[in-house]
Design an enzyme around this catalytic site. Structure first.
Site, PDB file in Angstrom:
ATOM      1  N   ARG A 202      19.622 -21.320  10.466  1.00  0.00           N
ATOM      2  CA  ARG A 202      18.746 -20.447   9.598  1.00  0.00           C
ATOM      3  C   ARG A 202      19.055 -19.484   9.992  1.00  0.00           C
ATOM      4  NH1 ARG A 202      15.116 -24.542  12.036  1.00  0.00           N
ATOM      5  NH2 ARG A 202      14.169 -25.863  10.417  1.00  0.00           N
ATOM      6  N   LYS A 226      12.203 -23.132  14.724  1.00  0.00           N
ATOM      7  CA  LYS A 226      10.608 -23.133  14.529  1.00  0.00           C
ATOM      8  C   LYS A 226       9.816 -23.721  15.675  1.00  0.00           C
ATOM      9  CE  LYS A 226      11.044 -22.942   9.446  1.00  0.00           C
ATOM     10  NZ  LYS A 226      10.633 -23.870   8.219  1.00  0.00           N
ATOM     11  N   HIS A 303      20.411 -19.685   3.240  1.00  0.00           N
ATOM     12  CA  HIS A 303      19.871 -20.829   3.342  1.00  0.00           C
ATOM     13  C   HIS A 303      20.617 -21.868   2.471  1.00  0.00           C
ATOM     14  CE1 HIS A 303      16.464 -22.974   5.106  1.00  0.00           C
ATOM     15  NE2 HIS A 303      16.191 -23.637   4.069  1.00  0.00           N
ATOM     16  N   ARG A 306      23.375 -23.139   4.494  1.00  0.00           N
ATOM     17  CA  ARG A 306      22.854 -24.352   5.488  1.00  0.00           C
ATOM     18  C   ARG A 306      22.856 -25.405   4.605  1.00  0.00           C
ATOM     19  NH1 ARG A 306      18.998 -25.147   9.687  1.00  0.00           N
ATOM     20  NH2 ARG A 306      16.984 -26.392   8.991  1.00  0.00           N
ATOM     21  N   HIS A 329      15.479 -30.205  12.116  1.00  0.00           N
ATOM     22  CA  HIS A 329      14.197 -30.645  10.985  1.00  0.00           C
ATOM     23  C   HIS A 329      13.274 -31.564  11.937  1.00  0.00           C
ATOM     24  CE1 HIS A 329      16.759 -30.239   7.166  1.00  0.00           C
ATOM     25  NE2 HIS A 329      15.896 -29.159   7.534  1.00  0.00           N
ATOM     26  N   TYR A 338      19.311 -33.919   1.397  1.00  0.00           N
ATOM     27  CA  TYR A 338      20.638 -33.600   1.195  1.00  0.00           C
ATOM     28  C   TYR A 338      21.383 -34.946   0.697  1.00  0.00           C
ATOM     29  CZ  TYR A 338      19.375 -29.514   3.750  1.00  0.00           C
ATOM     30  OH  TYR A 338      18.599 -28.469   4.082  1.00  0.00           O
TER      31      TYR A 338
END
Length: 357
Positions: A202, A226, A303, A306, A329, A338
């Site tokens: 990210r 995150k 993004h 990404r 994730h 994806y």
């Protein structure tokens, strides 16, 4: 941000999330803003006690908010409110949980925008060419500056005063500095593009990276994602070359332009801005958008780069859980988006190439 008489309860809830859920600072900030806006609305309606708020009240709040916000924003706001009232009930702040059956708005399933593999190659090739072109211009400018005053001009300089010589040399030095900065920025931009595509990280993760996070011996980077969760992500040889060029040649140039304050804040930063401080997300996004325009590929964000990296990995045969680990994730469901992109691309290629399509 408006304050409410319920700020103490909001503070307690956010502190609880920070301690027990490990949410990122940005998520906690968004939740606080969502709750403050929600409870401020009820306060304007005369509510003085959280126990007065009912499910119908919360549905009315959603109806008001949905006029000005997208479904994705409403989904986040609803999650924040549901979490708050669940916490309030569990901790004895309220007698009931009015949000227990509050439905989260459904978000349309949209496929993320991605570049094709050839478009990604074109984007990175143009960035690499920009480094070579600017390097050539920079060297030429420096050579011209050092070569000025030679030949016939040598005899004339003896008649000039030292002040006149200094005035002529100052613009040449300034041009040389500007050329060096342009070269450094093109090296930085190429390294950013290569790293974003090679790793799928990210943009927030990119700008927060320090030099020590790069391990050239294993060709990996340590990423803080995150919720401050760390992961190790591999990168390829093109990214290695671009990073080495930036660190050895470009970064020292921009570091010299830093003020003392910026230098102290960006001593260990992997990527620097034009003024020598740690690069911010806005500049990184602009680098990607500008590179896409110059390469003549569809306009993309970091993004989207990404998304492209993840899709191309799956197209190349990577395992879904490997891609999940690389992207950071928490849920495999997020990564599964994806596979839909890959299937769509397969269908397009099938339609173009198969004789009985």
């Amino acid at each position: 941000m408006s304050s409410t008489q319920f700020d103490g309860d909001i503070d307690s809830f956010v502190s609880y999330l920070k301690s027990n859920r490990g949410l990122s600072a940005n998520t906690l900030k968004a939740y606080r803003a969502d709750l403050t806006a929600c409870l401020h609305l009820f306060e304007l309606r005369g509510v003085t006690d959280l126990n007065e708020i009912t499910l119908d009240d919360l549905r009315s709040w959603m109806a008001v908010e949905s006029r000005d916000h997208a479904r994705s924003s409403m989904a986040r706001k609803t999650v924040a409110v549901r979490g708050f009232f669940a916490w309030a009930y569990e901790h004895g702040v309220t007698n009931t949980d009015p949000a227990a059956t509050l439905m989260t708005p459904s978000i349309p399933s949209t496929l993320p925008a991605v570049l094709t593999e050839s478009q990604a190659e074109q984007l990175l090739d143009v960035a690499e060419q920009a480094v070579a072109t600017n390097q050539y211009k920079g060297d030429g400018g420096a050579a011209a500056a050092s070569g000025s005053g030679s030949g016939k001009a040598v005899g004339k300089t003896a008649d000039k005063s030292a002040d006149t010589v200094n005035r002529n040399e100052a613009p040449a030095r300034a041009d040389k500095r500007d050329s060096a900065r342009v070269v450094a920025e093109s090296q930085r931009n190429a390294a950013i593009l290569e790293l974003l595509y090679a790793t799928g990280i990210r943009v927030a993760e990119l700008v927060s990276m320090d030099i020590v996070d790069v391990d050239f011996s294993n060709r990996t980077i340590k990423v803080t994602g995150k919720g401050n969760k760390q992961r190790v992500v591999p990168f390829g040889l093109p990214a290695q070359r671009a990073l080495e060029t930036w660190l050895e040649q470009g970064r020292p140039v921009l570091a010299r332009t830093a003020t003392d304050a910026a230098k102290s804040r960006a001593t260990n930063a992997l990527f620097l801005g034009a003024r020598g401080g740690r690069i911010d997300q806005r500049i990184a996004r602009d680098i990607v958008h500008r590179a896409a325009r110059e390469a003549g590929v569809p306009d993309i964000s970091p993004h989207a780069l990404r998304h492209s990296a993840a899709t191309h990995m799956l197209d190349g045969g990577a395992d879904l859980r490997e891609v999940q680990e690389m992207l950071g994730h928490s849920s495999l469901k997020t990564t599964q988006r994806y596979t839909h992109v890959s299937i769509e691309q397969l269908k397009n290629r099938y339609g173009q190439a198969f004789p009985r399509a």
